[in-house]
Design a protein around this motif. Sequence first.
Motif, PDB file in Angstrom:
ATOM      1  N   ALA A 202      41.115  45.104 138.150  1.00 35.05           N
ATOM      2  CA  ALA A 202      41.748  43.800 138.325  1.00 35.05           C
ATOM      3  C   ALA A 202      40.966  42.710 137.599  1.00 35.05           C
ATOM      4  CB  ALA A 202      41.862  43.475 139.810  1.00 35.05           C
ATOM      5  N   GLN A 203      39.639  42.834 137.593  1.00 30.37           N
ATOM      6  CA  GLN A 203      38.837  41.836 136.895  1.00 30.37           C
ATOM      7  C   GLN A 203      39.009  41.943 135.385  1.00 30.37           C
ATOM      8  OE1 GLN A 203      34.829  40.941 138.635  1.00 30.37           O
ATOM      9  NE2 GLN A 203      35.282  42.697 139.933  1.00 30.37           N
ATOM     10  N   VAL A 204      39.106  43.146 134.876  1.00 29.24           N
ATOM     11  CA  VAL A 204      39.348  43.311 133.443  1.00 29.24           C
ATOM     12  C   VAL A 204      40.700  42.708 133.070  1.00 29.24           C
ATOM     13  CG1 VAL A 204      39.749  44.998 131.595  1.00 29.24           C
ATOM     14  CG2 VAL A 204      37.852  45.330 133.211  1.00 29.24           C
ATOM     15  N   ALA A 205      41.711  42.966 133.889  1.00 25.67           N
ATOM     16  CA  ALA A 205      43.036  42.403 133.630  1.00 25.67           C
ATOM     17  C   ALA A 205      43.000  40.880 133.689  1.00 25.67           C
ATOM     18  CB  ALA A 205      44.050  42.952 134.631  1.00 25.67           C
ATOM     19  N   ALA A 206      42.251  40.334 134.641  1.00 30.60           N
ATOM     20  CA  ALA A 206      42.138  38.880 134.756  1.00 30.60           C
ATOM     21  C   ALA A 206      41.453  38.282 133.532  1.00 30.60           C
ATOM     22  CB  ALA A 206      41.355  38.518 136.022  1.00 30.60           C
ATOM     23  N   LEU A 207      40.415  38.955 133.036  1.00 24.17           N
ATOM     24  CA  LEU A 207      39.723  38.477 131.843  1.00 24.17           C
ATOM     25  C   LEU A 207      40.653  38.523 130.636  1.00 24.17           C
ATOM     26  CD1 LEU A 207      37.292  37.541 130.250  1.00 24.17           C
ATOM     27  CD2 LEU A 207      36.466  39.904 130.201  1.00 24.17           C
ATOM     28  N   ARG A 208      41.410  39.581 130.505  1.00 23.98           N
ATOM     29  CA  ARG A 208      42.362  39.663 129.387  1.00 23.98           C
ATOM     30  C   ARG A 208      43.375  38.525 129.453  1.00 23.98           C
ATOM     31  NH1 ARG A 208      41.492  44.395 126.790  1.00 23.98           N
ATOM     32  NH2 ARG A 208      41.025  46.282 128.004  1.00 23.98           N
ATOM     33  N   GLU A 209      43.876  38.241 130.650  1.00 22.55           N
ATOM     34  CA  GLU A 209      44.852  37.164 130.808  1.00 22.55           C
ATOM     35  C   GLU A 209      44.235  35.822 130.436  1.00 22.55           C
ATOM     36  OE1 GLU A 209      47.967  35.362 134.156  1.00 22.55           O
ATOM     37  OE2 GLU A 209      46.694  37.087 134.645  1.00 22.55           O
ATOM     38  N   ALA A 210      43.007  35.592 130.880  1.00 29.44           N
ATOM     39  CA  ALA A 210      42.339  34.339 130.536  1.00 29.44           C
ATOM     40  C   ALA A 210      42.111  34.242 129.034  1.00 29.44           C
ATOM     41  CB  ALA A 210      41.006  34.241 131.280  1.00 29.44           C
ATOM     42  N   ALA A 211      41.646  35.326 128.420  1.00 31.85           N
ATOM     43  CA  ALA A 211      41.347  35.299 126.986  1.00 31.85           C
ATOM     44  C   ALA A 211      42.602  35.049 126.163  1.00 31.85           C
ATOM     45  CB  ALA A 211      40.695  36.609 126.572  1.00 31.85           C
ATOM     46  N   ALA A 212      43.729  35.603 126.580  1.00 33.95           N
ATOM     47  CA  ALA A 212      44.985  35.348 125.870  1.00 33.95           C
ATOM     48  C   ALA A 212      45.359  33.872 125.942  1.00 33.95           C
ATOM     49  CB  ALA A 212      46.102  36.210 126.449  1.00 33.95           C
ATOM     50  N   ARG A 213      45.100  33.244 127.067  1.00 33.51           N
ATOM     51  CA  ARG A 213      45.362  31.807 127.197  1.00 33.51           C
ATOM     52  C   ARG A 213      44.446  31.000 126.285  1.00 33.51           C
ATOM     53  NH1 ARG A 213      47.575  29.899 132.633  1.00 33.51           N
ATOM     54  NH2 ARG A 213      48.754  31.693 133.420  1.00 33.51           N
ATOM     55  N   PHE A 214      43.176  31.402 126.200  1.00 37.66           N
ATOM     56  CA  PHE A 214      42.266  30.710 125.301  1.00 37.66           C
ATOM     57  C   PHE A 214      42.770  30.797 123.857  1.00 37.66           C
ATOM     58  CE2 PHE A 214      38.631  32.076 128.338  1.00 37.66           C
ATOM     59  CZ  PHE A 214      38.999  31.094 129.244  1.00 37.66           C
ATOM     60  N   ALA A 215      43.159  32.000 123.446  1.00 34.80           N
ATOM     61  CA  ALA A 215      43.646  32.177 122.076  1.00 34.80           C
ATOM     62  C   ALA A 215      44.854  31.290 121.804  1.00 34.80           C
ATOM     63  CB  ALA A 215      43.995  33.646 121.833  1.00 34.80           C
ATOM     64  N   ALA A 216      45.750  31.173 122.778  1.00 35.60           N
ATOM     65  CA  ALA A 216      46.934  30.334 122.604  1.00 35.60           C
ATOM     66  C   ALA A 216      46.578  28.856 122.498  1.00 35.60           C
ATOM     67  CB  ALA A 216      47.903  30.561 123.762  1.00 35.60           C
ATOM     68  N   ALA A 217      45.382  28.494 122.942  1.00 35.07           N
ATOM     69  CA  ALA A 217      44.926  27.107 122.845  1.00 35.07           C
ATOM     70  C   ALA A 217      44.064  26.869 121.614  1.00 35.07           C
ATOM     71  CB  ALA A 217      44.138  26.732 124.101  1.00 35.07           C
ATOM     72  N   GLY A 218      43.890  27.904 120.774  1.00 34.41           N
ATOM     73  CA  GLY A 218      43.106  27.760 119.553  1.00 34.41           C
ATOM     74  C   GLY A 218      41.639  28.078 119.694  1.00 34.41           C
ATOM     75  N   VAL A 219      41.256  28.733 120.792  1.00 33.76           N
ATOM     76  CA  VAL A 219      39.849  29.028 121.080  1.00 33.76           C
ATOM     77  C   VAL A 219      39.513  30.444 120.623  1.00 33.76           C
ATOM     78  CG1 VAL A 219      38.162  29.348 122.927  1.00 33.76           C
ATOM     79  CG2 VAL A 219      39.784  27.431 123.025  1.00 33.76           C
ATOM     80  N   THR A 220      38.360  30.599 119.939  1.00 37.09           N
ATOM     81  CA  THR A 220      37.915  31.922 119.504  1.00 37.09           C
ATOM     82  C   THR A 220      36.523  32.289 120.007  1.00 37.09           C
ATOM     83  OG1 THR A 220      37.065  31.039 117.414  1.00 37.09           O
ATOM     84  CG2 THR A 220      39.339  31.886 117.420  1.00 37.09           C
ATOM     85  N   TRP A 221      35.827  31.353 120.667  1.00 39.83           N
ATOM     86  CA  TRP A 221      34.497  31.657 121.240  1.00 39.83           C
ATOM     87  C   TRP A 221      34.361  30.917 122.548  1.00 39.83           C
ATOM     88  CZ3 TRP A 221      30.338  28.585 122.754  1.00 39.83           C
ATOM     89  CH2 TRP A 221      29.149  29.255 123.065  1.00 39.83           C
TER      90      TRP A 221
END
Length: 551
Positions: A202-221
């Motif tokens: 569940a934590q891995v899935a949560a991290l993936r979901e968060a990272a996808a949101r970051f990417a959609a906001a233009g964040v890469t680091w």
Amino acid sequence: MHADIVFTGGIVRTGSANGPVHDALAVVDGRISALGAAALAARGPRTTVVDLAGGALLPAFGDSHVHPVMGGLGLHGVPVRDRASVEDVVEAVRRWADEHPDAEWITGDGFDPWLAPDGRFDARRLDAAVADRPVVLRTTDHHTAWVNSEALRRAGYTAETPDPVGGEILRRDGSAQPLGTLREFGALNPVFALIPPASHEAQVAALREAAARFAAAGVTWVQDAWVEPHHADVWMAAATTGPGLPVRADLAFILEPDGWRERIARFAADRERVESAAPGLLTARSVKFFADGVIESGTAALLEPYTDCPHSHGIANWSLGELAEAVTAVDALGFRPHIHAIGDGGVRTALDAIEAAARSNGPRDRRPVIAHAQLIHPADLPRFAALGAIASIQPLWAQRDPLMTELTLPRIGPERGGRQYQIAAMAASGARISFGSDWPVTAYEPLRGIATAVTRQTPDGTPEGGWLPEERIDVETALTAYSAGCAHQAFEEEEWGALRPGMRADLVHLAADPVETAPAALAGLPVLGTWLGGRRTHGTGASGYVPAARG
């Protein structure tokens, strides 16, 4: 050599101070190969041409202080964020509990701490919704929790329970009985320890979901600013299995006062484990400290007492001597201290600890980070530049919102209230600044933070002219803090954060040039595409992610 990708049809802002604006950029093997006419000349039969459609290509954003796993998990549970009243929160709890009868604990993340007078939330209000199961709700700042009576009972909190070290159990007026509001981690952690943890999956899935949101906001680091031991395994799994991750990250291992000497013994091995698992994608170079709490709950450490509580200076989580010793120890191991410091007392303690480490361990390029730096004594502001300390500032906080007007300003008064979030003064002093969100405390989209830093206004445009307008900065400075400032914090300014040949193609495509966009419109400027090392992670044609190799 023909380019793999050529961007054209808009403007290319390199992110360099006073740098030229180009009309094209070329990418080969994940790195920028050419700009301008040379980029256009690099097109070949297999080159992917990206039409900027009149928009702008810029260095991708970073986030200098964020909590991806915590934030991803917080997207689930009771939806209490942005509720307008205590009654709305209670009704959300009631509804969620009815829909999840098998949930042993009822949790929610991100309700506003100003919904109750003085931030005092009563367990009995939650009892009316759910009395037979524990309820634990965290405020947006994550330094306060509202719990029901069953949660208090399970934690063993009674009228006889003293306030724990580093925490406060608020009491009912005229009584020693716990009210239902817990402040700071000394009081929060005994409750959190009882909540069944989310599974690794569940934590891995949560991290993936968060990272996808970051990417959609233009964040890469991102700088993950709170890494428990098991979080390292979550990051490694997300980075090396399945689709991988659309962001790079540095991990900051949390270090608390209790037993810190034993804890740091494993940090070097954990760093090696993380960095060998995903080279080029994950680093683990930082250690996180909490010097103090937050002003709105009266727990930030102040040099002078709180205006509304003349006997209190807040809570210092570490003594000066022990924080200096711990910072010196992790510095000797080659880690960068990343110190949460909100009040002017907390900031001074953090600066003193950084100075002690440099004095003890000798000169080198350390780049220690003081996160938030909300209130700085005038004598301490020049010390950031002198010590090479980076101010990781959350620009979305620099506005007169209800948190500021209802809780913060009444607690510190007008003089101290007028020297909060001194972004322009910090830049003028020569200090290095990086911008971050502290998500899930506030929104993760950098453009929203840029809009606030430029206007010092709430989204509805108040106050006219901005709050503390002398601390407004221009768009270019704000963009730099979110790109080159973060790259400097990451020790990777020769890799990303600006657009020039040889740099990683970490890029963001905006629908319009932010420099020419009306400040009030910056927050809503669409992010049309994001690229991590030349691989599109957001926008039309975005593919699955793969771990990035160093190169």
